[in-house]
Design an enzyme around this catalytic site. Structure first.
Site, mmCIF file in Angstrom:
data_model
loop_
_atom_site.group_PDB
_atom_site.id
_atom_site.type_symbol
_atom_site.label_atom_id
_atom_site.label_comp_id
_atom_site.label_asym_id
_atom_site.label_seq_id
_atom_site.Cartn_x
_atom_site.Cartn_y
_atom_site.Cartn_z
ATOM 1 N N SER A 287 0.203 -2.098 -15.680
ATOM 2 C CA SER A 287 1.237 -1.097 -15.447
ATOM 3 C C SER A 287 1.517 -0.986 -13.961
ATOM 4 O O SER A 287 0.640 -1.224 -13.121
ATOM 5 C CB SER A 287 0.791 0.269 -15.980
ATOM 6 O OG SER A 287 -0.056 0.934 -15.057
ATOM 7 N N ASP A 288 2.743 -0.636 -13.621
ATOM 8 C CA ASP A 288 2.975 -0.186 -12.265
ATOM 9 C C ASP A 288 2.310 1.181 -12.129
ATOM 10 O O ASP A 288 1.980 1.846 -13.118
ATOM 11 C CB ASP A 288 4.468 -0.117 -11.947
ATOM 12 C CG ASP A 288 4.752 -0.399 -10.483
ATOM 13 O OD1 ASP A 288 3.862 -0.144 -9.648
ATOM 14 O OD2 ASP A 288 5.850 -0.874 -10.160
ATOM 15 N N TYR A 289 2.108 1.601 -10.890
ATOM 16 C CA TYR A 289 1.295 2.792 -10.655
ATOM 17 C C TYR A 289 1.893 4.022 -11.345
ATOM 18 O O TYR A 289 3.062 4.341 -11.142
ATOM 19 C CB TYR A 289 1.141 3.036 -9.166
ATOM 20 C CG TYR A 289 0.163 2.112 -8.476
ATOM 21 C CD1 TYR A 289 -0.291 0.938 -9.089
ATOM 22 C CD2 TYR A 289 -0.329 2.403 -7.206
ATOM 23 C CE1 TYR A 289 -1.189 0.104 -8.462
ATOM 24 C CE2 TYR A 289 -1.233 1.573 -6.568
ATOM 25 C CZ TYR A 289 -1.665 0.422 -7.198
ATOM 26 O OH TYR A 289 -2.569 -0.408 -6.572
#
Length: 791
Positions: A287-289
Site C-alpha cells: 500500500s501507499d502510506y
C-alpha cells in the site's frame, strides 16, 4: 533476555529446501496473529528511544513478528553505521525473541538515491530521464543497491513509472516524463540495477503508483484520474507491463487515487486480473502510506476500517505501509465476520514470506556494521551522480552567450537557488523529508494523517557540505564573480532587488539561478502535494528577471526546478536558458562546467515544455485531430505549440542527420525492420546527441498518435566526425489495442522518422506490414536493439 530457538529440523529453516516448500512449512506453523503481523509494518522511530534501539518498545510492537520496517535510514537522524546497527538489533529481536524467528524486510525511499543522511543524492528522476541513457539509470540503481544492502535494507520504493502530461502536478519531478516508451526504458533499467542478478544479493524494486496517478484531475495530488480503457492500456499501464515482463519486477505500490469510481487499493481488476492473471506478476503489492484506511477515511468507499481492510486484501493489496493500522485488529474483525477469507490472508502472507526467503534473510539477517562506511556515498557512486548530472542538463535556448568565454569579464551571479545546496535536491532526498518529519511533529500528522513523532527523535536538516553553484563558479572565476541573492524562492519581498540590479549593471554577464524549492512541506513549491496552478516562477522571481534584464546586461537563466517553469518574458528575453531540474549533490559542479564550456550540454526534454497552463495537457503524441483548434489552429491568445518540444535540447556542437534509410519496404508481421542513420558533428568540438526514432501509423482501425517514440540512442562524435547507428524495429512493437481491446499488429503502412526531437525529424521511409497466415498472432515486443553496422 529470553532467546527463542527455532524448532530443530523444521523445513523452513533449511536453505537446501525449495522456497515454495519452506513457505508452506512455515505457514503451517503460524497462528493468525503471526500471519497478520507479516502483512503489517512499523515506523523505525517507533523502535528507537533517545537515538538508540529500544528493546522495551520492540517487545510491545514486535511480539508476533513483522512484515516491514519503515525507513530505518529515512525516518531517523541516524548516520549510516547507526542505521546498520539498529537494523541488526531489530532483526536480532525478531530472530531470537519471537516464536518463529522470521526476519523483517526493511524498506526505504530511493527516488533520488537512498534517502539516508550520508547516502549519495542523485539527480531527481526527471533529470535522469533527460539523459535519455537507461544504462546510467541502471548504474544509479546498482549504487543504491550497494548502499541499501550495506545498511540493512531490502526493498526500495521506486521507480516511479507514472506517465505525466500535466506539470502542475507536484510529483512531476519524480517521474521519467510524458512518453510511455521512455518511461519504460528508464524504469526497466532501474529495476534491473536494483534487483540485481538475484534477490539474494539484490533489493526488491517497487514500481509506483499503480496506475494513472500522474493523470490526476486538475493536476492535484490524490485526485481521480479519468482514463478510458485504451489510453490506460497503451500509455499508463505500458511501463508497468514492461517492468513485469522484461525486468521481473517484484513489487508494485498501488496509487492513492481512484479510476472510474474504484480506488486503486481496492481495484481487483487492476491488481488481480491485469497485474497477476494477465501479466503473471508473482511479487507483492504494497500500500501507499496510510492508503488502506483511506478507503474509509478519504474515499468513503468503505463503511469502516474493517471493511477497508477486507476490500484491500481481497483486491490484492498484500502489505500495509507505513505502520500497521487496518491490517491489525480491523482485518481480524473482517476475517471473523467473513468479509474476507482465510485463503486471501494466506496468499498475501505466502508472497511476503517468499520474498524473505529469496532475499536470504533467514540465513543472513544481519549486515557488517564495520563495512558500512566504504559503501555509503562511495567515490564511485558520486562519479555516477556527476555523470548523470552533467548529461541531465538541458540547454533550452542559446543565442551564442554560452559557453561563457574565458575573457567574458565580470559575472554577476543572482538568484535564490545560486547559493543554497538544499535547493538542488528533490522531494525524496533526506534533507527534504526531514523537514516533513519536523512539520509532522508540529502538526501531529503526516500526509494529512494523525500520527505521533516521538519527542525524543532527533531531527536535523543537513546538506553535509554539498557545494552550491556559487561555490563552484567562485572556484573557477575567483574575483570575477559577484553575488547577490535578489529574492527568495517563494517569499514576496523585493528587498534584495537593488543589490541584484547593481551587481548586474556592473557585470559583463548576469547568471540568474532561479526556480523551485522541492519538498513536501508548505515551504516547498514542487514535490509531493505541492501542486501549482501556474507555471511561472514562484514568488517574485519573474519580477527579478525583469529588473535584471532592464539593466541591459546579457542574462543567462539557470532553472533549478521540478517541472517546466518560467513565463514568456524570461524565455524570450534571456540570452540563454539552461534547465537543471533538481540535479543533486553534484549538480552545482555540473552546472558550472556547462556554463563555462568544460562540459558540452546534451540533455533532452522528457516532457513537453508548455508556454502556459492554458495549454495543458500538451504532449507530442496527440491524435491527428488534436493539437490544434479547428479550423484556425491556435488559441486566440497563444500558440498551441509547446514552448520547447519533447526531446528538445541544444549543445555546443551542432549535429545533423546525413542519411536515414530502411533496409526493406515490406515486412511480414512478426519480423523486424532495420533503420540505419548516419549522424555528423558539424561543429568544432566534440559532443553528444540523442537520435530519436518515431513511427506513425497513418491509417488504422483505431486512430493513432501523430508520432510515437519507438527507440533512441545517445551518440558521440568528435569535431567533424560522423557515426552510423542501426535501429532494429520489431513489428511486435508497433501494435495497439483494437476495437475489441486486443493487442494487434495490423497490416498496412508505417512511416518512420528520425531526428533530435519530436519536431526536428527526417522521414527515413515507409514500410508495409504484410500478413502471414502461419503467424496470425504477433506477440507484443517492448523494445528493439540498437547496434552499429560493424556489430
Amino acid at each position: 533476555m529470553t532467546t527463542v530457538k527455532r524448532e530443530s529440523g523444521a523445513a523452513y529453516t533449511d536453505p537446501g529446501v525449495p522456497v515454495g516448500e519452506r513457505v508452506a512449512d512455515l505457514m503451517g506453523r503460524m497462528t493468525r496473529e503471526e500471519k497478520l503481523a507479516q502483512l503489517g509494518s512499523v515506523w523505525a522511530f517507533s523502535l528507537i528511544e533517545a537515538g538508540r534501539y529500544s528493546p522495551e518498545r520492540a517487545r510491545t510492537v514486535l511480539r508476533h513478528g513483522l512484515g516491514h520496517v519503515t525507513r530505518v535510514a529515512g525516518a531517523t537522524n541516524l548516520r549510516a553505521a547507526q542505521v546498520a546497527r539498529v537494523a541488526n538489533e531489530i532483526q536480532r529481536f525478531l530472530v531470537t525473541e519471537t516464536r518463529l524467528g522470521i526476519p523483517a524486510i526493511v524498506h526505504e525511499e530511493v527516488c533520488s538515491g537512498l534517502m539516508a543522511r550520508e547516502a549519495t543524492v542523485f539527480p531527481q528522476a526527471i533529470g535522469v530521464a533527460s539523459t535519455w541513457e537507461p544504462e546510467l539509470n541502471r548504474r544509479l540503481a546498482d549504487a543504491v543497491r550497494a548502499q541499501m544492502r550495506a545498511t540493512g535494507s531490502h526493498q526500495g520504493l521506486s521507480p516511479v513509472l507514472d506517465v505525466v502530461r500535466d506539470p502542475r502536478w507536484g510529483r512531476t519531478e519524480e517521474t521519467y516524463g510524458e512518453d510511455p516508451y521512455l518511461v519504460a526504458r528508464m524504469g526497466v533499467a532501474f529495476i534491473r540495477g536494483l534487483q540485481g542478478a538475484s534477490l539474494m544479493e539484490g533489493v526488491i524494486a517497487t514500481a509506483k503508483h499503480f496506475v494513472g496517478y500522474g493523470a490526476s484531475e486538475g493536476g492535484l495530488n490524490w485526485a481521480p484520474a479519468h482514463l478510458p480503457p485504451r489510453l490506460l492500456r497503451e500509455v499508463y499501464l505500458y511501463p508497468f507491463e514492461a517492468a513485469v515482463r522484461e525486468a521481473g519486477l517484484q513489487s508494485v505500490m498501488a496509487g492513492y487515487h481512484e479510476l472510474d469510481g474504484i480506488p486503486c487499493h481496492a481495484n481487483r481488476e487492476l491488481l488481480g486480473d491485469v497485474l497477476r492473471e494477465e501479466w503473471g506478476f508473482e511479487g507483492t503489492v504494497v500500500s501507499d502510506y496510510f492508503a488502506v484506511d483511506d478507503l474509509h477515511s478519504y474515499h468513503h468507499f468503505a463503511g469502516d476500517k474493517p471493511q477497508a481492510a477486507a476490500l484491500a486484501l481481497t483486491a490484492g493489496t498484500d502489505v500495509e505501509l507505513p505502520a500497521t493500522d487496518a491490517y491489525a485488529g480491523a482485518l481480524a474483525q473482517a476475517l471473523d465476520a467473513g468479509e474476507v477469507g482465510e485463503a486471501e490472508l494466506d496468499e498475501a502472507v505466502a508472497r511476503v514470506l517468499r520474498h524473505k526467503f529469496e532475499l536470504g534473510l533467514f540465513e543472513n539477517p544481519y549486515v557488517d556494521e564495520a563495512a558500512v562506511g566504504v559503501a555509503v556515498n562511495a567515490e564511485g557512486h558520486r562519479e555516477v551522480a556527476l555523470e548523470i548530472a552533467r548529461r541531465s542538463l538541458v540547454l533550452l535556448k542559446n543565442d551564442g552567450m554560452l559557453p561563457l568565454r574565458p575573457d567574458a569579464g565580470t559575472v554577476a551571479l543572482i538568484g535564490p537557488n545560486a547559493d543554497d545546496a538544499r535547493h538542488l535536491l528533490g522531494d525524496y532526498s533526506f534533507a527534504a523529508h526531514v523537514e516533513s518529519l519536523m512539520q509532522a511533529r508540529e502538526r501531529q500528522g503526516l500526509l494529512g494523517q494523525m500520527m505521533t513523532i516521538p519527542d525524543d527523535l532527533e531531527i536535523e536538516e543537513s546538506t553535509d557540505g554539498m557545494p552550491t553553484v556559487r561555490d563552484e563558479l567562485a572556484a573557477r572565476l575567483g574575483d570575477r564573480l559577484r553575488y547577490a541573492r535578489g529574492c527568495d524562492v517563494i517569499d514576496t519581498s523585493r528587498d534584495g532587488f537593488d543589490e541584484a540590479v547593481a551587481a548586474a549593471a556592473a557585470a559583463d554577464v548576469a547568471v540568474l539561478v532561479l526556480g523551485d524549492r522541492s519538498g513536501l512541506t508548505t515551504r516547498a513549491t514542487t514535490g509531493e502535494s505541492r501542486d501549482r496552478s501556474s507555471l511561472e516562477l514562484p514568488g517574485v522571481q519573474e519580477d527579478l528577471v525583469r529588473a535584471v534584464v532592464a539593466t541591459g546586461t546579457p542574462v543567462v537563466a539557470v532553472l533549478v526546478a521540478g517541472r517546466p517553469v518560467g513565463g514568456d518574458f524570461l524565455h524570450d528575453s534571456c540570452a540563454a536558458v539552461l534547465m537543471a531540474w533538481l540535479p543533486g549533490q553534484t549538480g552545482a559542479r555540473a552546472i558550472a562546467e556547462v556554463l563555462l564550456g568544460e562540459v558540452n550540454p546534451s540533455g533532452k526534454l522528457p516532457i513537453s515544455y508548455p508556454r502556459t497552463v492554458g495549454q495543458i495537457p500538451v504532449f507530442y503524441g496527440h491524435k491527428v485531430s488534436g493539437g490544434r483548434s479547428h479550423w484556425h489552429g491556435d488559441y486566440v491568445d497563444s500558440p498551441v505549440s509547446p514552448r520547447y518540444r519533447f526531446g528538445h535540447g541544444l549543445g555546443y556542437a551542432p549535429f545533423v542527420i546525413e542519411r536515414a534509410t530502411l533496409d526493406r519496404t515490406e515486412v511480414i508481421a512478426g519480423d523486424s525492420v532495420a533503420v540505419e542513420v548516419a549522424v555528423a558533428n558539424t561543429g568544432d568540438r566534440a559532443g553528444e546527441e540523442v537520435v530519436q526514432l518515431y513511427i506513425r501509423d497513418p491509417q488504422a482501425t483505431v486512430t493513432r498518435p501523430v508520432l510515437e517514440l519507438k527507440s533512441f540512442a545517445r551518440v558521440s562524435a568528435g569535431a567533424g566526425e560522423r557515426t552510423v547507428i542501426r535501429f532494429h524495429l520489431p513489428t511486435g512493437q508497433l501494435g495497439f489495442y483494437d476495437r475489441n481491446m486486443n493487442y494487434a499488429v495490423e497490416t498496412g503502412h508505417i512511416e518512420v522518422y528520425v531526428g533530435f526531437s519530436a519536431e526536428a525529424h527526417t522521414h527515413a521511409g515507409t514500410f508495409t506490414i504484410m500478413g502471414d497466415a502461419d503467424r496470425p498472432e504477433v506477440r507484443k515486443v517492448y523494445t528493439g536493439a540498437v547496434t552499429s553496422p560493424a556489430e
